[in-house]
Each structure stands twice: as C-alpha cells, then as structure tokens.
Write a protein that holds these residues in place. Structure first.
Motif, PDB file in Angstrom:
ATOM      1  N   ARG A 191       1.168  -0.978   0.039  1.00  0.00           N
ATOM      2  CA  ARG A 191      -0.087   0.020   0.095  1.00  0.00           C
ATOM      3  C   ARG A 191       0.742   1.220  -0.237  1.00  0.00           C
ATOM      4  O   ARG A 191       1.758   0.901   0.558  1.00  0.00           O
ATOM      5  CB  ARG A 191      -1.200   0.129   1.340  1.00  0.00           C
ATOM      6  N   PRO A 192       0.319   2.110  -0.229  1.00  0.00           N
ATOM      7  CA  PRO A 192       1.632   3.173  -1.339  1.00  0.00           C
ATOM      8  C   PRO A 192       1.488   4.397   0.173  1.00  0.00           C
ATOM      9  O   PRO A 192       0.105   4.796   0.894  1.00  0.00           O
ATOM     10  CB  PRO A 192       0.635   4.109  -2.023  1.00  0.00           C
ATOM     11  N   ILE A 193       1.968   4.335   1.080  1.00  0.00           N
ATOM     12  CA  ILE A 193       2.280   5.244   2.483  1.00  0.00           C
ATOM     13  C   ILE A 193       2.896   7.295   1.889  1.00  0.00           C
ATOM     14  O   ILE A 193       4.163   7.067   0.607  1.00  0.00           O
ATOM     15  CB  ILE A 193       3.154   5.105   3.171  1.00  0.00           C
ATOM     16  N   LEU A 194       2.132   8.201   1.902  1.00  0.00           N
ATOM     17  CA  LEU A 194       2.581   9.529   1.763  1.00  0.00           C
ATOM     18  C   LEU A 194       2.764   9.826   2.747  1.00  0.00           C
ATOM     19  O   LEU A 194       2.084  10.116   3.785  1.00  0.00           O
ATOM     20  CB  LEU A 194       1.683  10.701   0.783  1.00  0.00           C
ATOM     21  N   ALA A 195       3.863  10.137   3.554  1.00  0.00           N
ATOM     22  CA  ALA A 195       4.639  10.290   4.952  1.00  0.00           C
ATOM     23  C   ALA A 195       4.814  12.120   4.548  1.00  0.00           C
ATOM     24  O   ALA A 195       6.287  12.552   3.982  1.00  0.00           O
ATOM     25  CB  ALA A 195       5.748   9.409   5.715  1.00  0.00           C
ATOM     26  N   PHE A 196       4.887  12.461   6.123  1.00  0.00           N
ATOM     27  CA  PHE A 196       4.981  14.378   6.027  1.00  0.00           C
ATOM     28  C   PHE A 196       6.002  14.442   7.465  1.00  0.00           C
ATOM     29  O   PHE A 196       5.284  13.436   8.521  1.00  0.00           O
ATOM     30  CB  PHE A 196       4.130  15.095   5.958  1.00  0.00           C
ATOM     31  N   THR A 197       6.924  15.047   7.803  1.00  0.00           N
ATOM     32  CA  THR A 197       7.787  15.203   8.952  1.00  0.00           C
ATOM     33  C   THR A 197       6.276  16.133   9.649  1.00  0.00           C
ATOM     34  O   THR A 197       6.473  17.104   9.169  1.00  0.00           O
ATOM     35  CB  THR A 197       8.997  15.251   9.360  1.00  0.00           C
ATOM     36  N   ASN A 198       6.806  15.976  11.407  1.00  0.00           N
ATOM     37  CA  ASN A 198       5.597  17.283  12.014  1.00  0.00           C
ATOM     38  C   ASN A 198       6.555  18.266  11.866  1.00  0.00           C
ATOM     39  O   ASN A 198       5.546  19.578  11.721  1.00  0.00           O
ATOM     40  CB  ASN A 198       6.254  16.686  13.520  1.00  0.00           C
ATOM     41  N   SER A 199       7.463  18.791  11.583  1.00  0.00           N
ATOM     42  CA  SER A 199       8.311  19.886  10.867  1.00  0.00           C
ATOM     43  C   SER A 199       8.086  20.418   9.658  1.00  0.00           C
ATOM     44  O   SER A 199       8.481  21.433   9.011  1.00  0.00           O
ATOM     45  CB  SER A 199       9.675  19.790  11.192  1.00  0.00           C
ATOM     46  N   MET A 200       7.259  19.514   8.872  1.00  0.00           N
ATOM     47  CA  MET A 200       7.355  20.246   7.618  1.00  0.00           C
ATOM     48  C   MET A 200       5.783  20.404   7.055  1.00  0.00           C
ATOM     49  O   MET A 200       6.045  21.525   6.838  1.00  0.00           O
ATOM     50  CB  MET A 200       7.296  18.793   6.561  1.00  0.00           C
TER      51      MET A 200
END
Length: 236
Positions: free
Chosen positions: A97-106
């Motif tokens: 399954r494709p995961i799109l992740a953002f860091t908190n700082s982003m």
C-alpha cells in the motif's frame, strides 16, 4: 586487461566532474535546527487535514486512470519522531500500500495550503509513476554491471561485493533527477485538479538548499523544478 578494467571502475565511480555552477548556500545550521524542532500549530494541523481531504481522492482517481492495476489506496501519515528536518516522502507498507509521509516539522514549515498540496501531490506522483520499483531495477542493473566487471578483472569476493554496492548506488541515482522532475509535472496536474495553485506551491523550493546540477545528485536544481511546474501548469 585486468588493470584497464579496474581503471574503468575508478573512472565510473570517482573521476567524473561537472562544469555546472556550485549549489547556492542553504540555510544555516542554526536555522535548520530551528526548523527541524518546529511543531505545527493547531491551525496548521487543520490545514493539513483539509489539504489531504481534497488532494488524496484526486490522486487516487488519477492513479487508477493511469494504471488501473496499481494499488492506489493512498495512506497519508505524519512522522512524529522528534528532530526530523522538514521532509515528505513516499514508501510502501508490507502489503504494497502506498504511504505518503510528512514529518511534523514539514507541517510547520510550509507557508500556505498551496505549498502543502503541491508537496503531497508530488509524493503521490512518485507512486503513480512507479519510481520505487524503477529505482530498484536501476540499482540491480548497476550492481550486476560493476560487480561483473570486477569479477572479470579477477577481483576477490570482497572487491566484487564492493563494486556491486557501488554499482547499485550509481544505478539507483542514474535517473533520480528525471524521477523528481516527472513527479513535479504529475504533481502539478494533481494539485490543479484538486483546486490548488502548484506554481505558488512550488515556491517552497526557494526556501530549501539548492542541490545544483551535481554528478549523481539525487535532485535537480530548484530553478529547473520550478520551471517544469510553470510549464506544466501553462499546458494544463
């Protein structure tokens, strides 16, 4: 013959130069540390949720349009580990399954919803254009090529393994700039379809270090990326 092949290996891995301009100075260490430590406000978290609610379904429809057989069930997550720099990335879970992740700082670093929407669309585009499997194929081809050359040259097991590792790295990087530009173009279309302004969103590139046009660099110059977004938006 052996020495000639070994010289070729050295040339491929360490003796190529470029006449391109040097990358522009990026943010100072103090500034990067501050940006990495930043946490999103409640308003920024709400903005993130709103952008995801608009962009994700558009990205999934576009994904199914491009490749009906692909897993287009995106999952958008926030990487809340402390101290990570502003970043977003695409990966796959164990089931593909494709995961799109953002860091908190982003989430704290973006200045508006258009920047956030463009970054999200860009990461979705990496999956839609099959960049992970294509990078893996390039890495495997590079490992076979340099590992094979080292073996033909009579290198021992450790040297062959080292050459294969170098080949895998070179192979994985060989088309990474093209992949980024391809994701920028596809991400532009997704952001537009979701109702955002990708040209305004791409201005985020003006606030991050410029990688320039270095040999085997993973990212193209920021100005080139912005130009791709402008041209794609104009065509759309």
């Amino acid at each position: 013959m052996r020495s000639l092949v070994l010289v070729c290996l050295v040339v491929l891995t360490g003796c190529v130069s470029t006449s391109a301009p040097a990358p522009q100075p990026g943010p100072s260490r103090t500034e990067m540390a501050q940006r990495s430590a930043a946490k999103p406000s409640n308003a920024q978290v709400a903005q993130f949720r709103q952008v995801v609610s608009r962009v994700e379904p558009v990205a999934e429809r576009y994904c199914r349009q491009v490749n009906p057989q692909q897993n287009c069930n995106f999952r958008v997550v926030v990487d809340k580990r402390e101290g990570l720099p502003p970043n977003a990335y695409q990966t796959l879970d164990k089931d593909g399954r494709p995961i799109l992740a953002f860091t908190n700082s982003m989430l704290a670093d973006v200045r508006n919803a258009d920047e956030l929407a463009f970054v999200l669309s860009h990461e979705a585009a990496h999956h839609i254009r099959n960049h992970i499997p294509r990078s893996q194929q390039n890495a495997a081809a590079g490992a076979i090529l340099l590992g094979g050359l080292a073996s033909i040259a009579g290198a021992g097991g450790a040297a062959v393994e080292a050459a294969a590792n170098v080949g895998a790295s070179v192979g994985a990087r060989s088309y990474s700039k093209d992949f980024e530009l391809e994701a920028d173009a596809t991400g532009t279309v997704i952001a537009l379809r979701a109702g955002y302004d990708p040209v305004r969103g791409a201005q985020y590139f003006n606030r991050i270090p410029d990688p320039g046009d270095t040999f085997l660099g993973t990212h193209p110059p920021n100005a080139e990326r912005i130009e791709v977004v402008i041209q794609t938006a104009a065509q759309y």
